[in-house]
Structures are given as structure tokens and as C-alpha cells.
Write a protein that holds these residues in place. Sequence first.
Motif, short mmCIF file in Angstrom:
data_model
loop_
_atom_site.label_atom_id
_atom_site.label_comp_id
_atom_site.label_asym_id
_atom_site.label_seq_id
_atom_site.Cartn_x
_atom_site.Cartn_y
_atom_site.Cartn_z
N SER A 98 -47.13 71.70 0.22
CA SER A 98 -45.80 71.29 0.75
C SER A 98 -45.04 72.35 1.13
N GLY A 99 -45.66 73.63 1.30
CA GLY A 99 -44.99 74.83 1.63
C GLY A 99 -43.51 75.13 0.75
N ASN A 100 -42.56 75.00 1.44
CA ASN A 100 -41.18 75.48 1.10
C ASN A 100 -40.36 74.24 0.49
N THR A 101 -40.97 72.89 0.22
CA THR A 101 -40.23 71.88 -0.06
C THR A 101 -39.61 72.26 -1.46
N PRO A 102 -38.37 71.84 -1.61
CA PRO A 102 -37.63 72.15 -2.92
C PRO A 102 -37.97 71.12 -3.86
N LEU A 103 -37.87 71.67 -5.26
CA LEU A 103 -38.10 70.98 -6.44
C LEU A 103 -37.41 69.64 -6.55
N THR B 31 -33.93 84.94 -0.64
CA THR B 31 -33.82 83.51 -0.39
C THR B 31 -32.81 82.79 -1.48
N VAL B 32 -31.90 82.31 -1.02
CA VAL B 32 -31.06 81.61 -2.04
C VAL B 32 -31.04 80.24 -1.70
N SER B 33 -31.33 79.36 -2.98
CA SER B 33 -31.10 77.94 -2.93
C SER B 33 -29.88 77.50 -3.65
N TRP B 34 -29.09 76.34 -3.69
CA TRP B 34 -28.14 75.89 -4.57
C TRP B 34 -28.50 74.46 -4.78
N TYR B 35 -28.27 73.97 -5.81
CA TYR B 35 -28.39 72.92 -6.57
C TYR B 35 -27.15 72.20 -7.43
N GLN B 41 -27.66 64.45 -15.27
CA GLN B 41 -28.49 64.18 -14.38
C GLN B 41 -29.36 65.51 -14.21
N GLY B 42 -30.52 65.71 -13.52
CA GLY B 42 -31.45 66.69 -13.12
C GLY B 42 -30.65 67.39 -11.95
N PRO B 43 -31.06 68.49 -11.56
CA PRO B 43 -30.54 69.62 -10.58
C PRO B 43 -30.91 68.64 -9.18
N GLN B 44 -29.94 68.65 -8.37
CA GLN B 44 -30.28 68.07 -7.10
C GLN B 44 -30.14 69.12 -5.81
N PHE B 45 -31.11 69.41 -4.97
CA PHE B 45 -31.03 70.40 -4.21
C PHE B 45 -30.06 70.16 -2.96
N ILE B 46 -29.23 71.32 -2.79
CA ILE B 46 -28.28 71.02 -1.69
C ILE B 46 -28.77 71.63 -0.49
N PHE B 47 -28.81 72.84 -0.41
CA PHE B 47 -29.54 73.67 0.56
C PHE B 47 -30.07 74.99 0.39
N GLN B 48 -30.87 75.55 1.33
CA GLN B 48 -31.64 76.83 1.20
C GLN B 48 -31.04 77.86 2.12
N GLN B 56 -33.06 74.47 5.06
CA GLN B 56 -33.25 73.38 4.49
C GLN B 56 -32.28 72.71 3.83
N ARG B 57 -31.86 71.28 4.03
CA ARG B 57 -30.76 70.79 3.28
C ARG B 57 -31.13 69.45 2.47
N GLY B 58 -30.51 69.19 1.52
CA GLY B 58 -30.83 67.91 0.92
C GLY B 58 -29.64 66.93 1.36
N ASN B 59 -29.50 65.93 0.65
CA ASN B 59 -28.67 64.80 0.94
C ASN B 59 -27.35 64.98 0.43
N PHE B 60 -26.65 65.87 1.19
CA PHE B 60 -25.22 66.27 1.06
C PHE B 60 -24.37 66.18 2.02
N PRO B 61 -23.19 65.49 1.79
CA PRO B 61 -22.28 65.48 2.90
C PRO B 61 -21.97 66.90 3.51
N ASP B 62 -21.48 66.72 4.76
CA ASP B 62 -20.99 68.02 5.49
C ASP B 62 -19.83 68.93 5.14
N ARG B 63 -19.20 68.09 3.90
CA ARG B 63 -18.23 68.97 3.12
C ARG B 63 -18.69 70.24 2.20
N PHE B 64 -20.11 69.93 1.98
CA PHE B 64 -20.79 71.03 1.40
C PHE B 64 -21.24 72.19 2.31
N SER B 65 -21.12 73.35 2.23
CA SER B 65 -21.49 74.31 3.37
C SER B 65 -21.68 75.48 2.74
N GLY B 66 -22.41 76.66 3.40
CA GLY B 66 -22.81 77.67 2.73
C GLY B 66 -22.82 78.98 3.56
#
Lengths: 115, 117
Positions: A98-103, B31-35, B41-48, B56-66
Amino acid sequence: AQSVAQPEDQVNVAEGNPLTVKCTYSVSGNPYLFWYVQYPNRGLQFLLKYITGDNLVKGSYGFEAEFNKSQTSFHLKKPSALVSDSALYFCAVIPLNSGNTPLVFGKGTRLSVIA
Amino acid sequence: DAGVTQSPTHLIKTRGQQVTLRCSPKSGHDTVSWYQQALGQGPQFIFQYYEEEERQRGNFPDRFSGHQFPNYSSELNVNALLLGDSALYLCASNLFGTGGGEEEKLFFGSGTQLSVL
């Protein structure tokens, strides 16, 4: 979409007894599977992973996990629990290649080892 | 070698306010990712972020920015805070391209506990 389920919110085990923390997964195709541990006021720490090959994988601190494709499970095990193993455990998945797919994490299981 | 460091460790805000959380990656990582880890609950991916861009971006509204800075550190901004934004926010760092089975090379910080009242 991929997901993991951890059916137990809490697992209690006596020190010295074997422990099992359960995880089942749902993913299109073959998965990469992981276990992480979280101690209080600490970040997630990688324990072990399954990519391919032997279904029994060994990791840090004496933990191991067994991949079962037919049951879509990846249970975490340890032959003899320690009080210091008490923590929050997370199972995670990403699709193979999946390459760079997040966990994608499960909701976690709190393990309590009683002396 | 310092690992991933996050600041502050705890933060209390009120609804409608804005918040900025900070993360310094592990030395050598770019590279930095935010959860977001809500209670129970378990960690949910916000963006990278990589090369100062959101990759990359997870399912979070535009109120979340980085944002990512040239030294690879990163900020997470949340506007118009809601009670439901109360959570532990985790930062993780790695070297770009070390994914897809190399997650042992992904390192997490201890997080920022955000409480929205």
C-alpha cells in the motif's frame, strides 16, 4: 476500507499466566498487521508486525502474535505475563503493497496484570 | 538522540477557540503525521506533511489544518473548537518512503492532551 476490531475493552490476567489480546481485521487483499503498546504518558511503541511468511511472529518484550488468514485474526500472546505488561494495546492494519498508506488502529484493549 | 517531542503536554481551551499544537520529529526524519486519539478509541489519522506540504489527509474537517517548517517540525491547528475535539493528539515521524511494512521506523511522541470545555 480496511479496519480492525478488538473485541475486548479490558483483559485481566494474573502474573505468570499466559495472556491473549484479540484482534480481527478486514482488508481488501492481504494485510500488513501490527501491534503497538501505549504506557501512561507515553507515545505508541511498536511491538511486532506480520508482513508475510511464518504465521507466528515474535516481537519486543517476549510478545508474539499469530496470523490466521482463515479467521482473519492476529491475536497478541505472551506465555507468562508480567505486572509491567499492564498497558493499552492497539492492533493496526494497512493493505499489502500500500505504499505510504497510514495505519488504521483498533480501539484498543487495556491489559491489567495482577500480582 | 531525542525522539519525537510534542508541546504542550496538556492544554485546556473553551468552545470556539483556536489551538496550535507543536511537534519536533526524531532526528533524521523528514515526515510528520498527526493522529487524534479520543477517549476509548484508537488513534485516527488526521494528515501527513512532507516537504512542507500536506501529502495525505484523513476524514477530518477543514477546521483541522497544519504546517511543516523547513526544519521538519510541524504544527497542528484546530479552529472553532468543539467539545468533541477533546482528545490526545499524537505526532509521529519517519523518513519519507519508510512505510508499507516498515512501520517499526515510525516513531510516536507522547502526545498533547487537549480538553475543550
